[in-house]
Design a protein around this motif. Structure first.
Motif, mmCIF file in Angstrom:
data_model
loop_
_atom_site.group_PDB
_atom_site.id
_atom_site.type_symbol
_atom_site.label_atom_id
_atom_site.label_comp_id
_atom_site.label_asym_id
_atom_site.label_seq_id
_atom_site.Cartn_x
_atom_site.Cartn_y
_atom_site.Cartn_z
ATOM 1 N N SER A 1 1.775 32.576 -7.068
ATOM 2 C CA SER A 1 3.028 31.842 -5.909
ATOM 3 C C SER A 1 2.039 32.161 -4.339
ATOM 4 O O SER A 1 2.010 31.295 -3.531
ATOM 5 C CB SER A 1 3.498 32.326 -5.832
ATOM 6 N N HIS A 2 1.041 32.922 -4.144
ATOM 7 C CA HIS A 2 0.468 33.374 -2.893
ATOM 8 C C HIS A 2 -0.495 32.891 -2.835
ATOM 9 O O HIS A 2 -1.633 31.937 -1.568
ATOM 10 C CB HIS A 2 0.000 34.910 -2.157
ATOM 11 N N GLY A 3 -2.019 31.946 -4.287
ATOM 12 C CA GLY A 3 -2.215 30.500 -3.921
ATOM 13 C C GLY A 3 -2.423 29.849 -3.382
ATOM 14 O O GLY A 3 -3.137 29.346 -2.529
ATOM 15 N N ALA A 4 -1.052 29.525 -4.338
ATOM 16 C CA ALA A 4 -0.435 28.322 -3.475
ATOM 17 C C ALA A 4 0.171 28.435 -2.235
ATOM 18 O O ALA A 4 0.376 27.625 -1.288
ATOM 19 C CB ALA A 4 0.827 27.701 -4.434
ATOM 20 N N MET A 5 0.641 29.253 -1.487
ATOM 21 C CA MET A 5 0.963 29.721 -0.379
ATOM 22 C C MET A 5 -0.463 29.304 0.253
ATOM 23 O O MET A 5 0.113 28.506 0.904
ATOM 24 C CB MET A 5 1.631 31.508 0.288
ATOM 25 N N ALA A 6 -1.535 29.909 -0.108
ATOM 26 C CA ALA A 6 -2.985 29.681 1.016
ATOM 27 C C ALA A 6 -3.218 28.595 0.636
ATOM 28 O O ALA A 6 -3.048 27.542 2.444
ATOM 29 C CB ALA A 6 -4.223 30.756 0.611
ATOM 30 N N ILE A 7 -2.791 27.120 -0.393
ATOM 31 C CA ILE A 7 -3.131 26.503 -0.539
ATOM 32 C C ILE A 7 -2.506 24.774 0.268
ATOM 33 O O ILE A 7 -3.626 24.381 0.939
ATOM 34 C CB ILE A 7 -3.506 25.727 -2.140
ATOM 35 N N GLN A 8 -1.338 25.282 0.221
ATOM 36 C CA GLN A 8 -0.397 24.438 1.035
ATOM 37 C C GLN A 8 -0.296 24.431 2.414
ATOM 38 O O GLN A 8 -0.150 23.448 3.051
ATOM 39 C CB GLN A 8 0.805 24.408 0.346
ATOM 40 N N GLY A 9 -0.724 25.795 2.933
ATOM 41 C CA GLY A 9 -0.521 26.062 4.407
ATOM 42 C C GLY A 9 -2.007 25.286 4.863
ATOM 43 O O GLY A 9 -2.359 24.311 6.198
ATOM 44 N N VAL A 10 -3.246 24.860 3.899
ATOM 45 C CA VAL A 10 -4.617 24.520 4.253
ATOM 46 C C VAL A 10 -3.889 22.471 4.324
ATOM 47 O O VAL A 10 -4.588 21.947 4.920
ATOM 48 C CB VAL A 10 -5.796 24.522 3.187
ATOM 49 N N LEU A 11 -3.877 22.266 3.329
ATOM 50 C CA LEU A 11 -3.072 21.082 2.940
ATOM 51 C C LEU A 11 -2.705 20.038 4.326
ATOM 52 O O LEU A 11 -2.925 18.974 4.024
ATOM 53 C CB LEU A 11 -2.497 20.930 1.288
ATOM 54 N N TYR A 12 -1.856 20.578 4.579
ATOM 55 C CA TYR A 12 -0.647 19.717 6.072
ATOM 56 C C TYR A 12 -1.461 20.337 6.906
ATOM 57 O O TYR A 12 -1.467 19.861 8.352
ATOM 58 C CB TYR A 12 0.480 20.088 5.883
ATOM 59 N N ALA A 13 -2.847 21.010 7.167
ATOM 60 C CA ALA A 13 -4.059 21.032 8.570
ATOM 61 C C ALA A 13 -3.855 19.419 9.168
ATOM 62 O O ALA A 13 -3.687 19.964 10.192
ATOM 63 C CB ALA A 13 -5.232 21.471 8.329
ATOM 64 N N PRO A 14 -3.915 18.316 8.531
ATOM 65 C CA PRO A 14 -4.195 17.473 8.964
ATOM 66 C C PRO A 14 -3.071 16.621 9.917
ATOM 67 O O PRO A 14 -2.560 16.136 10.757
ATOM 68 C CB PRO A 14 -4.431 16.503 8.433
ATOM 69 N N TYR A 15 -1.492 17.536 9.896
ATOM 70 C CA TYR A 15 0.014 17.308 10.212
ATOM 71 C C TYR A 15 -0.048 17.785 11.704
ATOM 72 O O TYR A 15 1.483 17.982 12.003
ATOM 73 C CB TYR A 15 0.875 17.009 8.885
#
Length: 196
Positions: free
Chosen positions: A111-125
């Motif tokens: 779950s915490h790995g997913a937290m970090a990934i989702q934070g990065v994925l939305y960086a362009p927005y």
């Protein structure tokens, strides 16, 4: 696969919003026993991960309606990366020390790995500027003081003997997070505008 389409697809955003909302609620519940023994003045600084997902949940809510909240966006990405990575590393450290990890530990890694990934994925927005990142950086580093000077970090009994080393690691994780966030949000957008 068009990731940009998926990340902005309304039904996907709603699902992601609900996952983060319920994850945030569960996260605060997970801290219940530590919060019961925490002096009231420190309570806002203890549940780091659910507060990170709360920031991201607020971002998603506004994003679905085409709105931006840059200070929340800066707090979301920095805290998701920092506490996402931190929890993964602490649970792996627990596994190394004890030789085993219960299902909750593996759940926290995922779950915490997913937290970090989702934070990065939305960086362009994100519409983060330097002033927004500066506030988020102060919050991250201030939380470091609360955790490792006043002893308010999450309770992991198995790794208590390594608290100095963990505090040192966490400080540099914060620095990395701030610089990395700058690079993938502010710096990247500056470079893109130059090359247009």
């Amino acid at each position: 696969m068009n990731w940009k389409f998926i990340l902005t697809y309304k039904p996907f955003l709603i699902i992601l919003f609900l996952i983060n909302l319920f994850g945030t609620i569960y996260g605060y519940y997970w801290y219940k026993y530590q919060l019961e023994i925490t002096p009231p003045i420190f309570i806002p600084f203890v549940p780091d991960s659910p507060t990170a997902s709360l920031f991201f949940t607020i971002f998603l809510l506004f994003f679905m309606f085409g709105k931006h909240v840059p200070y929340i966006e800066a707090l979301a990405i920095t805290s998701l990366i920092k506490y996402g990575i931190w929890a993964v590393v602490m649970n792996i450290l627990t596994l190394i020390i004890t030789g085993s990890l219960n299902w909750q530990g593996y759940m926290l890694i995922a779950s915490h790995g997913a937290m970090a990934i989702q934070g990065v994925l939305y960086a362009p927005y994100y519409q983060i500027q330097l002033k927004h990142l500066a506030v988020a950086a102060i919050v991250l580093l201030h939380n470091e003081i609360i955790d490792y000077v006043y002893g308010m970090m999450p309770i992991y009994p198995v790794i208590n003997d390594y608290m100095k080393e963990i505090g040192y690691f966490t400080f540099w994780l914060s620095i990395f997070t701030i610089l990395f966030t700058y690079h993938i949000t502010i710096k990247k957008k500056q470079n893109n505008s130059i090359h247009k």
